[in-house]
Design a protein around this motif. Structure first.
Motif, PDB file in Angstrom:
ATOM      1  N   GLU A 153     -23.883   6.297  12.852  1.00  9.59           N
ATOM      2  CA  GLU A 153     -23.069   5.684  13.902  1.00  9.59           C
ATOM      3  C   GLU A 153     -21.633   5.454  13.442  1.00  9.59           C
ATOM      4  OE1 GLU A 153     -25.081   2.376  15.874  1.00  9.59           O
ATOM      5  OE2 GLU A 153     -26.951   3.518  15.740  1.00  9.59           O
ATOM      6  N   GLN A 154     -21.484   5.105  12.154  1.00  6.66           N
ATOM      7  CA  GLN A 154     -20.115   4.924  11.645  1.00  6.66           C
ATOM      8  C   GLN A 154     -19.381   6.269  11.581  1.00  6.66           C
ATOM      9  OE1 GLN A 154     -21.201   2.398   8.118  1.00  6.66           O
ATOM     10  NE2 GLN A 154     -19.549   1.115   8.890  1.00  6.66           N
ATOM     11  N   ALA A 208     -11.444   6.269   6.285  1.00 10.52           N
ATOM     12  CA  ALA A 208     -12.715   5.603   6.577  1.00 10.52           C
ATOM     13  C   ALA A 208     -13.831   6.645   6.681  1.00 10.52           C
ATOM     14  CB  ALA A 208     -12.598   4.802   7.873  1.00 10.52           C
ATOM     15  N   LYS A 225       0.854  -1.190   0.000  1.00  8.88           N
ATOM     16  CA  LYS A 225       0.000   0.000   0.000  1.00  8.88           C
ATOM     17  C   LYS A 225       0.886   1.234   0.000  1.00  8.88           C
ATOM     18  CE  LYS A 225      -2.504  -1.820   3.378  1.00  8.88           C
ATOM     19  NZ  LYS A 225      -3.090  -1.766   4.668  1.00  8.88           N
ATOM     20  N   ASP A 278     -18.978  10.018   1.918  1.00  9.46           N
ATOM     21  CA  ASP A 278     -19.411   9.936   0.512  1.00  9.46           C
ATOM     22  C   ASP A 278     -20.660   9.076   0.386  1.00  9.46           C
ATOM     23  OD1 ASP A 278     -17.426  11.528  -0.369  1.00  9.46           O
ATOM     24  OD2 ASP A 278     -16.133   9.925  -1.135  1.00  9.46           O
ATOM     25  N   GLN A 279     -20.636   7.933   1.067  1.00 13.02           N
ATOM     26  CA  GLN A 279     -21.776   7.014   0.997  1.00 13.02           C
ATOM     27  C   GLN A 279     -23.023   7.674   1.578  1.00 13.02           C
ATOM     28  OE1 GLN A 279     -21.806   4.368  -0.682  1.00 13.02           O
ATOM     29  NE2 GLN A 279     -20.077   2.998  -0.344  1.00 13.02           N
ATOM     30  N   ARG A 327     -14.869   7.985   3.306  1.00 14.64           N
ATOM     31  CA  ARG A 327     -15.605   6.968   2.557  1.00 14.64           C
ATOM     32  C   ARG A 327     -17.070   6.922   3.026  1.00 14.64           C
ATOM     33  NH1 ARG A 327     -14.560   3.774  -1.937  1.00 14.64           N
ATOM     34  NH2 ARG A 327     -16.133   2.157  -1.905  1.00 14.64           N
ATOM     35  N   ILE A 328     -17.251   6.874   4.358  1.00  8.34           N
ATOM     36  CA  ILE A 328     -18.604   6.829   4.923  1.00  8.34           C
ATOM     37  C   ILE A 328     -19.362   8.111   4.572  1.00  8.34           C
ATOM     38  CG2 ILE A 328     -19.942   6.707   7.079  1.00  8.34           C
ATOM     39  CD1 ILE A 328     -18.649   4.105   6.424  1.00  8.34           C
ATOM     40  N   TYR A 362     -15.734   7.236  13.646  1.00  7.16           N
ATOM     41  CA  TYR A 362     -14.486   7.751  13.063  1.00  7.16           C
ATOM     42  C   TYR A 362     -14.313   9.241  13.316  1.00  7.16           C
ATOM     43  CZ  TYR A 362     -14.380   3.208  10.808  1.00  7.16           C
ATOM     44  OH  TYR A 362     -14.361   1.873  10.588  1.00  7.16           O
ATOM     45  N   PHE A 397      -5.872   6.170   8.734  1.00 12.12           N
ATOM     46  CA  PHE A 397      -6.917   5.170   8.482  1.00 12.12           C
ATOM     47  C   PHE A 397      -8.302   5.724   8.830  1.00 12.12           C
ATOM     48  CE2 PHE A 397      -9.716   1.847  10.116  1.00 12.12           C
ATOM     49  CZ  PHE A 397      -9.789   0.998   9.023  1.00 12.12           C
ATOM     50  N   THR A 418     -27.319   3.896  10.449  1.00 15.75           N
ATOM     51  CA  THR A 418     -26.101   3.089  10.363  1.00 15.75           C
ATOM     52  C   THR A 418     -24.913   3.977   9.990  1.00 15.75           C
ATOM     53  OG1 THR A 418     -27.367   1.186   9.642  1.00 15.75           O
ATOM     54  CG2 THR A 418     -25.017   1.133   9.196  1.00 15.75           C
ATOM     55  N   TYR A 419     -25.115   4.801   8.959  1.00 13.09           N
ATOM     56  CA  TYR A 419     -24.026   5.702   8.551  1.00 13.09           C
ATOM     57  C   TYR A 419     -23.726   6.718   9.644  1.00 13.09           C
ATOM     58  CZ  TYR A 419     -23.813   3.788   3.870  1.00 13.09           C
ATOM     59  OH  TYR A 419     -23.630   2.952   2.811  1.00 13.09           O
ATOM     60  N   LYS A 429      -0.384   6.554  11.926  1.00 12.92           N
ATOM     61  CA  LYS A 429      -1.023   5.736  10.887  1.00 12.92           C
ATOM     62  C   LYS A 429      -2.520   5.535  11.154  1.00 12.92           C
ATOM     63  CE  LYS A 429       1.625   4.974   7.652  1.00 12.92           C
ATOM     64  NZ  LYS A 429       2.932   4.352   7.807  1.00 12.92           N
ATOM     65  N   ALA A 430      -2.870   5.363  12.435  1.00  7.65           N
ATOM     66  CA  ALA A 430      -4.273   5.117  12.783  1.00  7.65           C
ATOM     67  C   ALA A 430      -5.127   6.324  12.383  1.00  7.65           C
ATOM     68  CB  ALA A 430      -4.405   4.839  14.280  1.00  7.65           C
TER      69      ALA A 430
END
Lengths: 202, 370
Positions: free
Chosen positions: B186-187, B155, B106, B161-162, B158-159, B191, B151, B183-184, B147-148
């Motif tokens: 909570e995600q 994440a 990666k 955008d969705q 990405r969430i 993050y 990440f 759901t989104y 690094k975390a």
């Protein structure tokens, strides 16, 4: 590419629609078919036609099947109260190969991703919820990819199952068997530490 | 400690082939405007971050009309070991980054291995542009040592955008899937809250370091401050999303969250953007970058590479002297400087014989030792 025959062109165009197959590979396949005896090609054609027209999907779990119930659902030796939720047929094959799982499956056919036009209603999620309710399932195991979309889907289904009185679990994530710690990526390793499990003598 | 021993370029920007043996301390690139001095710095930046400092896409990094690939190879001396880092990009193919011929799985694994700070004329955008520039700067900065965080950031985006796509779909269909939206939510909370906490903690650690450097650079006693602004300060993200639900559905996007965070720069209690003089703004930027340097050095245990683009043109005498005396005191690791006037640079370094320095003459795509 220029083709000497419309028939060849048509066959090449159709074959090159396969994933991983380009025009050149398709051309090789076509030439191979023409080199063989006529009945070999016809046998292939008939196999494809039979596959497309006669294949059935298990009315219960969505697995491919030769009848209305798949072999796994019809097998009385399998724990019918245990459902493993997977994305597609390839995952069923992979889990079956482990010989560790004796329950049944439910194939949802994809992962929730509005960006790619996939919502819960385009997946076999409603049928899963109905099935859990009707069959008084004991446990639903989520075996979905460890990606953002996989997480969302697990999250969504578990929300929908909250009041169904069923145990919901997910497959564990972490260090691969035989893997060395120093080669594990930091995110996986970090999470493995945070979500460590009590040591059990097996 | 680490430093670059040599740099080799193929078809990168205006270079067809270039091969440089570098000095472990100070490297000066001298030439006319447009000769390609900054491209050398960009190549070094690319080596550390696998992207251009100037936000160009990879295809634009290739020497135009002569090739469909570029190649950067760097020999790095890290303690007693030598590492060979090569980066290759070809149009239509995947970019590959190799260390001693082992390819990174990666690209994210590469970032942070070789810390680097660049100071360039267009850094002023950090002050005058919108919040996106500052988020980009701070995010890239934190990601170099955490690094975390990187990440969580990926994440979250990405969430986000969705979720935005879902909000759009809900509006089109006139029908809201509340379970999926929840759901989104909570995600995002998971993050976003983590990003908020990292940014908050980072800011509180970084500001004192920054203030120290500002005093050093400006030589004065003006008070400066950086304030971290986030929607999450006032209330937990969960409540915020619940409260904004109707607004989000109407706007068809997520209106509050860490993707709207900003950092506000103050001087003497007033907005730097509006009230700061040009000189104060420049001091602010230099102090920001030097504090970044010191913070990275402390976090990674390595003295980062320091890239100074056209710094003599842009800085006044006093600020320049402060920076130069830091160079003279060996406060930095390996340094790369560009300038148009050789005499000016030579005069500066004649005053510090304890510092090893090498000069390169840059002329339209060719580089030679002086």
């Amino acid at each position: 590419m220029n083709y000497p025959s419309v028939l060849i062109e048509e066959a090449v165009n159709e074959l090159s629609k396969f994933p991983g197959v380009g025009k050149k590979s398709a051309m090789r396949m076509v030439l191979h078919l023409l080199k063989q005896k006529e009945h070999e090609g016809i046998k292939l054609g008939e196999a494809i036609i039979k596959l497309r027209t006669q294949i059935q999907y298990c009315e219960r779990c969505g697995n491919v099947s030769d009848s209305s119930r798949c072999n796994i659902c019809a097998n009385p030796k399998r724990d019918q109260q245990l459902i493993c939720v997977v994305e597609d047929l390839r995952d069923v094959i992979a889990i079956e190969n482990t010989n560790q799982f004796t329950g049944t499956y439910h194939i949802i056919g994809g992962l929730i991703s509005p960006m790619n036009g996939v919502g819960p209603d385009t997946l076999n999620i409603a049928s899963l919820l109905l099935r859990v309710q009707q069959e008084q399932t004991q446990e639903v195991i989520m075996a979905l990819s460890a990606t953002m979309e996989g997480d969302t889907t697990v999250f969504y289904i578990s929300k929908k199952l909250k009041d169904a009185g069923v145990r919901v679990s997910t497959i564990s994530r972490g260090i691969a068997i035989g893997g060395e710690l120093e080669y594990a990526d930091e995110i996986t390793l970090g999470r493995s530490i945070a979500l460590r499990v009590p040591y059990q003598h097996s | 400690m680490f430093h670059l021993q040599s740099l080799r370029l193929h078809y990168f920007k205006n270079y067809q082939v270039a091969q440089l043996n570098l000095c472990p301390e100070v490297n000066c690139f001298v030439g006319n405007n447009g000769a390609g001095k900054t491209n050398i710095l960009d190549a070094i930046y690319y080596f550390a971050f696998t992207k251009s400092y100037f936000g160009n896409n990879d295809a634009q990094q290739i020497k135009q009309g002569e090739s469909d690939y570029f190649f950067i190879e760097v020999q790095v001396e890290k303690g007693s070991v030598t590492e060979n880092v090569s980066i290759a990009y070809k149009v239509g193919a995947k970019k590959t980054v190799k260390i001693n011929n082992n390819e990174h799985q990666k690209l994210g694994d590469h970032i942070g291995l070789y810390p680097l700070v660049m100071i360039a004329p267009n850094d002023i955008l950090l002050i005058i542009e919108g919040s996106e520039e500052r988020r980009k700067f701070i995010d890239g900065f934190i990601a170099q040592c955490d690094k975390a965080y990187l990440f969580n950031l990926l994440a979250y985006n990405r969430i986000l955008d969705q979720r935005n796509k879902l909000l759009k779909k809900c509006a089109e269909l006139g029908n809201t899937d509340h379970t999926l939206l929840q759901t989104y939510n909570e995600q995002l909370v998971q993050y976003g809250t983590s990003i908020y906490q990292t940014r908050k903690q980072f800011t509180s650690q970084f500001v004192p370091v920054f203030q120290e450097y500002y005093q050093l650079i400006s030589g004065g006693s003006e008070s400066v401050f950086i304030d971290y602004l986030s929607d999450l300060t006032a209330q937990p993200y969960t409540d915020l999303l619940a409260q904004q639900q109707a607004t989000d559905l109407a706007a068809m996007r997520t209106t509050k969250g860490t993707h709207k965070d900003d950092w506000v720069f103050y001087i003497k209690g007033q907005l730097l953007k509006k009230m700061g003089s040009q000189g104060q703004q420049k001091s602010f930027i230099i102090a920001l970058k030097l504090a970044q340097y010191s913070y990275l050095k402390q976090q990674t245990g390595l003295a980062p590479l320091l890239l100074l683009d056209d710094i003599f043109e842009k800085l006044d005498e006093q600020r320049l002297q402060t920076l130069l005396s830091m160079i003279a005191h060996h406060d930095f690791g390996q340094i790369f400087i560009t300038d148009t006037h050789i005499q000016r640079l030579q005069a500066v370094f004649e005053t510090m014989p304890q510092v090893a320095v090498k000069f390169f003459n840059v002329q339209l795509g060719t580089i030679s030792d002086i």
